[in-house]
Design a protein around this motif. Structure first.
Motif, PDB file in Angstrom:
ATOM      1  N   ASP A  25       0.808  -1.214   0.000  1.00  0.00           N
ATOM      2  CA  ASP A  25       0.000   0.000   0.000  1.00  0.00           C
ATOM      3  C   ASP A  25       0.847   1.272   0.000  1.00  0.00           C
ATOM      4  O   ASP A  25       0.376   2.322  -0.415  1.00  0.00           O
ATOM      5  CB  ASP A  25      -0.960   0.008   1.194  1.00  0.00           C
ATOM      6  N   THR A  26       2.085   1.191   0.472  1.00  0.00           N
ATOM      7  CA  THR A  26       2.951   2.374   0.505  1.00  0.00           C
ATOM      8  C   THR A  26       4.187   2.244  -0.389  1.00  0.00           C
ATOM      9  O   THR A  26       4.865   3.231  -0.646  1.00  0.00           O
ATOM     10  CB  THR A  26       3.428   2.658   1.946  1.00  0.00           C
ATOM     11  N   ALA A  29       4.525   4.567  -3.573  1.00  0.00           N
ATOM     12  CA  ALA A  29       4.736   5.977  -3.223  1.00  0.00           C
ATOM     13  C   ALA A  29       6.161   6.195  -2.711  1.00  0.00           C
ATOM     14  O   ALA A  29       6.807   7.193  -3.050  1.00  0.00           O
ATOM     15  CB  ALA A  29       3.717   6.427  -2.178  1.00  0.00           C
ATOM     16  N   GLU A  30       6.668   5.268  -1.911  1.00  0.00           N
ATOM     17  CA  GLU A  30       8.041   5.367  -1.429  1.00  0.00           C
ATOM     18  C   GLU A  30       9.023   5.303  -2.600  1.00  0.00           C
ATOM     19  O   GLU A  30       9.982   6.073  -2.653  1.00  0.00           O
ATOM     20  CB  GLU A  30       8.353   4.242  -0.454  1.00  0.00           C
ATOM     21  N   ALA A  32       8.511   6.120  -5.669  1.00  0.00           N
ATOM     22  CA  ALA A  32       8.427   7.369  -6.445  1.00  0.00           C
ATOM     23  C   ALA A  32       9.250   8.467  -5.780  1.00  0.00           C
ATOM     24  O   ALA A  32       9.925   9.248  -6.464  1.00  0.00           O
ATOM     25  CB  ALA A  32       6.970   7.796  -6.605  1.00  0.00           C
ATOM     26  N   GLU A  33       9.227   8.531  -4.453  1.00  0.00           N
ATOM     27  CA  GLU A  33      10.025   9.527  -3.743  1.00  0.00           C
ATOM     28  C   GLU A  33      11.519   9.261  -3.910  1.00  0.00           C
ATOM     29  O   GLU A  33      12.306  10.189  -4.134  1.00  0.00           O
ATOM     30  CB  GLU A  33       9.642   9.552  -2.260  1.00  0.00           C
ATOM     31  N   THR A  52       6.418  12.295   1.554  1.00  0.00           N
ATOM     32  CA  THR A  52       5.325  12.005   2.483  1.00  0.00           C
ATOM     33  C   THR A  52       5.520  10.640   3.151  1.00  0.00           C
ATOM     34  O   THR A  52       5.019  10.413   4.239  1.00  0.00           O
ATOM     35  CB  THR A  52       3.955  12.032   1.782  1.00  0.00           C
ATOM     36  N   GLN A  53       6.243   9.743   2.484  1.00  0.00           N
ATOM     37  CA  GLN A  53       6.492   8.411   3.026  1.00  0.00           C
ATOM     38  C   GLN A  53       7.854   8.323   3.716  1.00  0.00           C
ATOM     39  O   GLN A  53       8.019   7.560   4.654  1.00  0.00           O
ATOM     40  CB  GLN A  53       6.451   7.364   1.904  1.00  0.00           C
TER      41      GLN A  53
END
Length: 162
Positions: A25-26, A29-30, A32-33, A52-53
C-alpha cells in the motif's frame, strides 16, 4: 490470524541476497520519492522533492546551501551522507519484522545483525514458494516485484540519475 498489512510486495533483495517483503500500500509511493530524489539534477531540485512516506536526506535540515550545497550545484544522490552511510533509504529486509506474522518470521527467516544499520530478517530464496503459499492461505495478497524491492532498498541509486 491476520495483521494490518494484507497487501504485500516482495522480491529478491540483491544487497542482502535474500527475500524482502514490504507493505504494497505504501511501496509505490516510497519508490516514487526515492526515484524523484535520485533523478534531481541540482541540490535545489533535491531539496524541493516532496516526501510524504520518507524523509529527505538532501533537505535543508541536513545540507545547508551555505555549507557548499547551493541550489545550482550539481546533485549526486550517492554523495549524500545518509545514502553513503547506508541509513537512507532504510534496509528493505528489515520490514519483514513488521509486515510478516511472527510465526512465519520464525519458521522461514533468520535475524541478522549489522554493525551500523540494525537487524534484518534473512529469508532464503528457497523458502519463497512455501512462504508465499502460507501468506496467501492467510488471506494476504502477495505479488513479486524485484525491481521495486531493490529500489526501496536503494540498490543502484546512482544509476537512476540521468
Amino acid at each position: 490470524m491476520t495483521t494490518h498489512h494484507q497487501h504485500l510486495v516482495y522480491g529478491y533483495a540483491q544487497s542482502h541476497g535474500c527475500l524482502a517483503f514490504a507493505d504494497a500500500d505504501t511501496a509505490a509511493a516510497e519508490a516514487a520519492e526515492i526515484r524523484a530524489l535520485a533523478t534531481a539534477h541540482t541540490w535545489g531540485e533535491a531539496r524541493q522533492v516532496q516526501m510524504t512516506q520518507l524523509w529527505n536526506p538532501a533537505g535543508p535540515d541536513y545540507h545547508d546551501p551555505e555549507d557548499g550545497y547551493a541550489d545550482d550545484k550539481p546533485f549526486d544522490i550517492t554523495k549524500v551522507g545518509a545514502v553513503e552511510g547506508g541509513t537512507w533509504p532504510r534496509m528493505v529486509t528489515e520490514r519483514a519484522f513488521t509486515v510478516l506474522p511472527q510465526d512465519l518470521q520464525d519458521n522461514h527467516g533468520k535475524r541478522q545483525l549489522t554493525v551500523h544499520d540494525g537487524d534484518y530478517l534473512e529469508i532464503p530464496l528457497d523458502c519463497e514458494a512455501e512462504l508465499v503459499a502460507e501468506l496467501r492461505g492467510r488471506g494476504y495478497e502477495v505479488i513479486r516485484d524485484d525491481d521495486l524491492i531493490n529500489l526501496l532498498d536503494g540498490f543502484s541509486l546512482g544509476s537512476l540519475a540521468g
